[in-house]
Write a protein that holds these residues in place. Structure first.
Motif, PDB file in Angstrom:
ATOM      1  N   ILE A   1       0.816  -1.210   0.000  1.00  0.00           N
ATOM      2  CA  ILE A   1       0.000   0.000   0.000  1.00  0.00           C
ATOM      3  C   ILE A   1       0.859   1.273   0.000  1.00  0.00           C
ATOM      4  CG2 ILE A   1      -1.654   1.327   1.357  1.00  0.00           C
ATOM      5  CD1 ILE A   1      -2.914  -1.274   2.186  1.00  0.00           C
ATOM      6  N   MET A   2       1.884   1.299   0.836  1.00  0.00           N
ATOM      7  CA  MET A   2       2.713   2.503   0.973  1.00  0.00           C
ATOM      8  C   MET A   2       4.113   2.225   0.450  1.00  0.00           C
ATOM      9  SD  MET A   2       1.523   3.540   4.827  1.00  0.00           S
ATOM     10  CE  MET A   2       2.287   2.076   5.513  1.00  0.00           C
ATOM     11  N   LYS A   3       4.214   1.863  -0.805  1.00  0.00           N
ATOM     12  CA  LYS A   3       5.486   1.416  -1.374  1.00  0.00           C
ATOM     13  C   LYS A   3       6.561   2.494  -1.278  1.00  0.00           C
ATOM     14  CE  LYS A   3       6.193   0.881  -5.871  1.00  0.00           C
ATOM     15  NZ  LYS A   3       6.135   0.351  -7.230  1.00  0.00           N
ATOM     16  N   ASP A   4       6.244   3.722  -1.621  1.00  0.00           N
ATOM     17  CA  ASP A   4       7.245   4.793  -1.605  1.00  0.00           C
ATOM     18  C   ASP A   4       7.753   5.073  -0.189  1.00  0.00           C
ATOM     19  OD1 ASP A   4       6.970   5.062  -4.342  1.00  0.00           O
ATOM     20  OD2 ASP A   4       5.379   6.567  -4.135  1.00  0.00           O
ATOM     21  N   CYS A   5       6.845   5.103   0.766  1.00  0.00           N
ATOM     22  CA  CYS A   5       7.243   5.329   2.162  1.00  0.00           C
ATOM     23  C   CYS A   5       8.084   4.172   2.681  1.00  0.00           C
ATOM     24  CB  CYS A   5       6.019   5.513   3.035  1.00  0.00           C
ATOM     25  SG  CYS A   5       5.119   7.024   2.702  1.00  0.00           S
ATOM     26  N   TYR A   6       7.723   2.953   2.300  1.00  0.00           N
ATOM     27  CA  TYR A   6       8.494   1.789   2.748  1.00  0.00           C
ATOM     28  C   TYR A   6       9.904   1.822   2.170  1.00  0.00           C
ATOM     29  CZ  TYR A   6      10.039  -2.932   3.588  1.00  0.00           C
ATOM     30  OH  TYR A   6      10.768  -4.008   3.982  1.00  0.00           O
ATOM     31  N   ILE A   7      10.033   2.182   0.904  1.00  0.00           N
ATOM     32  CA  ILE A   7      11.351   2.254   0.275  1.00  0.00           C
ATOM     33  C   ILE A   7      12.200   3.322   0.962  1.00  0.00           C
ATOM     34  CG2 ILE A   7      12.543   2.883  -1.852  1.00  0.00           C
ATOM     35  CD1 ILE A   7      10.210   1.544  -3.368  1.00  0.00           C
ATOM     36  N   GLU A   8      11.602   4.463   1.244  1.00  0.00           N
ATOM     37  CA  GLU A   8      12.327   5.539   1.928  1.00  0.00           C
ATOM     38  C   GLU A   8      12.753   5.117   3.331  1.00  0.00           C
ATOM     39  OE1 GLU A   8      11.315   9.968   3.629  1.00  0.00           O
ATOM     40  OE2 GLU A   8      10.241   9.249   1.857  1.00  0.00           O
ATOM     41  N   TYR A   9      11.854   4.471   4.062  1.00  0.00           N
ATOM     42  CA  TYR A   9      12.155   4.004   5.414  1.00  0.00           C
ATOM     43  C   TYR A   9      13.278   2.970   5.402  1.00  0.00           C
ATOM     44  CZ  TYR A   9      11.584   1.528   9.827  1.00  0.00           C
ATOM     45  OH  TYR A   9      11.806   0.913  11.020  1.00  0.00           O
ATOM     46  N   ALA A  10      13.197   2.018   4.479  1.00  0.00           N
ATOM     47  CA  ALA A  10      14.226   0.979   4.403  1.00  0.00           C
ATOM     48  C   ALA A  10      15.572   1.573   4.012  1.00  0.00           C
ATOM     49  CB  ALA A  10      13.804  -0.096   3.411  1.00  0.00           C
ATOM     50  N   ALA A  11      15.578   2.555   3.130  1.00  0.00           N
ATOM     51  CA  ALA A  11      16.831   3.202   2.736  1.00  0.00           C
ATOM     52  C   ALA A  11      17.447   3.953   3.916  1.00  0.00           C
ATOM     53  CB  ALA A  11      16.581   4.142   1.568  1.00  0.00           C
ATOM     54  N   LEU A  12      16.609   4.578   4.731  1.00  0.00           N
ATOM     55  CA  LEU A  12      17.121   5.282   5.908  1.00  0.00           C
ATOM     56  C   LEU A  12      17.728   4.324   6.924  1.00  0.00           C
ATOM     57  CD1 LEU A  12      14.350   7.969   6.526  1.00  0.00           C
ATOM     58  CD2 LEU A  12      16.688   8.351   5.736  1.00  0.00           C
ATOM     59  N   ARG A  13      17.247   3.101   6.934  1.00  0.00           N
ATOM     60  CA  ARG A  13      17.789   2.105   7.874  1.00  0.00           C
ATOM     61  C   ARG A  13      19.064   1.462   7.358  1.00  0.00           C
ATOM     62  NH1 ARG A  13      14.016  -1.587  10.977  1.00  0.00           N
ATOM     63  NH2 ARG A  13      15.992  -1.716  12.044  1.00  0.00           N
ATOM     64  N   GLY A  14      19.495   1.824   6.151  1.00  0.00           N
ATOM     65  CA  GLY A  14      20.764   1.325   5.625  1.00  0.00           C
ATOM     66  C   GLY A  14      20.651   0.068   4.785  1.00  0.00           C
ATOM     67  N   ILE A  15      19.471  -0.273   4.345  1.00  0.00           N
ATOM     68  CA  ILE A  15      19.280  -1.455   3.502  1.00  0.00           C
ATOM     69  C   ILE A  15      19.603  -1.069   2.065  1.00  0.00           C
ATOM     70  CG2 ILE A  15      17.613  -3.170   2.730  1.00  0.00           C
ATOM     71  CD1 ILE A  15      16.135  -2.718   5.385  1.00  0.00           C
ATOM     72  N   SER A  16      20.291  -1.941   1.356  1.00  0.00           N
ATOM     73  CA  SER A  16      20.722  -1.613  -0.007  1.00  0.00           C
ATOM     74  C   SER A  16      19.522  -1.471  -0.947  1.00  0.00           C
ATOM     75  CB  SER A  16      21.667  -2.687  -0.536  1.00  0.00           C
ATOM     76  OG  SER A  16      20.971  -3.878  -0.780  1.00  0.00           O
ATOM     77  N   ALA A  17      19.696  -0.630  -1.944  1.00  0.00           N
ATOM     78  CA  ALA A  17      18.621  -0.344  -2.899  1.00  0.00           C
ATOM     79  C   ALA A  17      18.263  -1.578  -3.725  1.00  0.00           C
ATOM     80  CB  ALA A  17      19.031   0.796  -3.810  1.00  0.00           C
ATOM     81  N   ASP A  18      19.243  -2.414  -4.039  1.00  0.00           N
ATOM     82  CA  ASP A  18      18.956  -3.633  -4.806  1.00  0.00           C
ATOM     83  C   ASP A  18      18.060  -4.581  -4.009  1.00  0.00           C
ATOM     84  OD1 ASP A  18      20.492  -2.765  -6.915  1.00  0.00           O
ATOM     85  OD2 ASP A  18      22.317  -3.758  -6.161  1.00  0.00           O
ATOM     86  N   TYR A  19      18.361  -4.730  -2.744  1.00  0.00           N
ATOM     87  CA  TYR A  19      17.550  -5.612  -1.892  1.00  0.00           C
ATOM     88  C   TYR A  19      16.129  -5.073  -1.747  1.00  0.00           C
ATOM     89  CZ  TYR A  19      16.073  -8.323   2.123  1.00  0.00           C
ATOM     90  OH  TYR A  19      15.369  -9.144   2.967  1.00  0.00           O
ATOM     91  N   ILE A  20      15.997  -3.780  -1.526  1.00  0.00           N
ATOM     92  CA  ILE A  20      14.677  -3.169  -1.378  1.00  0.00           C
ATOM     93  C   ILE A  20      13.849  -3.368  -2.639  1.00  0.00           C
ATOM     94  CG2 ILE A  20      13.444  -0.997  -1.077  1.00  0.00           C
ATOM     95  CD1 ILE A  20      15.860  -0.029   0.571  1.00  0.00           C
ATOM     96  N   SER A  21      14.455  -3.114  -3.791  1.00  0.00           N
ATOM     97  CA  SER A  21      13.697  -3.245  -5.039  1.00  0.00           C
ATOM     98  C   SER A  21      13.302  -4.697  -5.310  1.00  0.00           C
ATOM     99  CB  SER A  21      14.489  -2.691  -6.219  1.00  0.00           C
ATOM    100  OG  SER A  21      15.639  -3.455  -6.452  1.00  0.00           O
ATOM    101  N   SER A  22      14.159  -5.642  -4.938  1.00  0.00           N
ATOM    102  CA  SER A  22      13.794  -7.053  -5.158  1.00  0.00           C
ATOM    103  C   SER A  22      12.653  -7.481  -4.234  1.00  0.00           C
ATOM    104  CB  SER A  22      15.009  -7.962  -4.963  1.00  0.00           C
ATOM    105  OG  SER A  22      15.437  -7.952  -3.621  1.00  0.00           O
TER     106      SER A  22
END
Length: 76
Positions: A14-35
């Motif tokens: 539901i909140m894909k953009d917010c989740y991606i931003e939150y995960a990036a702030l926590r230091g998770i790599s962009a490749d992992y988040i997108s997968s």
């Protein structure tokens, strides 16, 4: 258990953009988040939901039969 699983998956859907931003702030790599986001927005998530419902139904049937057998033995 379904609502526990839903609590982890629902923000990704539901909140894909917010989740991606939150995960990036926590230091998770962009490749992992997108997968992960791609997997949750694909038929894999639907298959997981269907598997959960079928498994829960089978478990309830087996539990009901087992409980019925135990109660029959105790009443005899």
């Amino acid at each position: 258990m379904f609502f526990l699983w839903l609590g982890f998956v629902l923000p990704m859907v539901i909140m894909k953009d917010c989740y991606i931003e939150y995960a990036a702030l926590r230091g998770i790599s962009a490749d992992y988040i997108s997968s992960i986001v791609t997997m949750m927005n694909s038929p894999v998530a639907l298959a997981g939901l269907i598997g959960f419902v079928v498994g829960a139904h089978i478990g309830s049937i087996l539990g009901k039969r087992l409980l019925k057998n135990i109660l029959k033995k105790q009443l005899i």
